[in-house]
Write an enzyme that holds these catalytic residues in place. Structure first.
Site, PDB file in Angstrom:
ATOM      1  N   PRO A  46      23.124  37.905 -27.147  1.00  0.00           N
ATOM      2  CA  PRO A  46      22.297  37.183 -28.112  1.00  0.00           C
ATOM      3  C   PRO A  46      21.860  37.680 -29.168  1.00  0.00           C
ATOM      4  O   PRO A  46      21.636  37.151 -30.155  1.00  0.00           O
ATOM      5  CB  PRO A  46      20.848  37.032 -27.161  1.00  0.00           C
ATOM      6  CG  PRO A  46      21.088  37.202 -25.588  1.00  0.00           C
ATOM      7  CD  PRO A  46      22.477  38.132 -25.841  1.00  0.00           C
ATOM      8  N   CYS A  47      21.756  39.222 -29.130  1.00  0.00           N
ATOM      9  CA  CYS A  47      21.501  39.881 -30.368  1.00  0.00           C
ATOM     10  C   CYS A  47      22.616  40.154 -31.503  1.00  0.00           C
ATOM     11  O   CYS A  47      22.333  39.850 -32.626  1.00  0.00           O
ATOM     12  CB  CYS A  47      20.891  41.343 -30.173  1.00  0.00           C
ATOM     13  SG  CYS A  47      19.413  41.370 -29.101  1.00  0.00           S
ATOM     14  N   THR A  48      23.889  39.914 -30.610  1.00  0.00           N
ATOM     15  CA  THR A  48      24.850  40.038 -31.404  1.00  0.00           C
ATOM     16  C   THR A  48      25.147  38.691 -32.188  1.00  0.00           C
ATOM     17  O   THR A  48      25.358  38.632 -33.606  1.00  0.00           O
ATOM     18  CB  THR A  48      26.267  40.374 -30.864  1.00  0.00           C
ATOM     19  OG1 THR A  48      26.071  41.683 -30.301  1.00  0.00           O
ATOM     20  CG2 THR A  48      27.567  40.312 -31.583  1.00  0.00           C
ATOM     21  N   MET A  51      22.492  38.451 -35.082  1.00  0.00           N
ATOM     22  CA  MET A  51      22.874  39.104 -36.403  1.00  0.00           C
ATOM     23  C   MET A  51      24.141  38.694 -36.990  1.00  0.00           C
ATOM     24  O   MET A  51      23.879  38.678 -38.305  1.00  0.00           O
ATOM     25  CB  MET A  51      22.935  40.892 -35.819  1.00  0.00           C
ATOM     26  CG  MET A  51      21.300  41.385 -35.469  1.00  0.00           C
ATOM     27  SD  MET A  51      20.356  41.468 -36.655  1.00  0.00           S
ATOM     28  CE  MET A  51      19.297  40.262 -36.050  1.00  0.00           C
TER      29      MET A  51
END
Length: 157
Positions: A46-48, A51
């Site tokens: 999810p963070c990838t 960003m």
């Protein structure tokens, strides 16, 4: 909890590079329109996704006069590798001490991933006067913000 209408807490940290350059958020208050995007950890799906999604819209943020910063508890080295691998052009801020995470009341533990004291996923738009004009805080750290809504909030700030 920090929210729309509040004065944005300032903090110091380190830029996410191997050079360990200091970062002082106060340097941007009063001069820049800022998007602060807190995320739990680099290299997680999810963070990838988040960003990369912000990077894909970087031209829209810049056209609206906004500077984007991603903030996590990851080390500067990890963030630097993450930026390089995913071609993220905006700065990532390493908050290993958790000062920004606690100032924005975003500290969470994600036990299944072994992440403790990390940032919940959240996005704040801070105007040039240092006032938060938009806030979004995830109910679940796997959720991502509505990027179109975020762009509109930046344009309106």
């Amino acid at each position: 909890m920090v929210s729309q209408g509040d004065t944005a807490p300032t903090f110091t940290a380190t830029l996410g590079t191997s050079d360990h350059e200091p970062f002082n958020f106060e340097d941007h208050v009063g001069t820049d329109l800022v998007v602060l995007a807190f995320f739990p950890g680099a290299f997680t799906p999810p963070c990838t996704n988040e960003m990369v999604a912000l990077q894909e819209r970087i031209d829209e943020f810049e056209e609206a006069g906004a500077t984007v910063f991603g903030v996590s508890a990851d080390s500067p080295f990890s963030q630097g590798a993450f930026r390089e691998e995913h071609r993220v052009e905006f700065d990532l801020v390493s908050d290993m001490a958790g000062d920004a995470i606690r100032a924005y009341d975003l500290e969470i533990d994600i036990e299944p991933l072994g992440l403790y004291g990390v940032a919940n996923r959240a996005v704040f738009v801070v105007d040039k006067d240092g006032t938060i004009t938009y806030d979004w805080i995830a109910d679940d750290p796997t959720n991502e913000p509505d990027y179109d809504e975020l762009i509109e909030a930046v344009k309106a700030a």
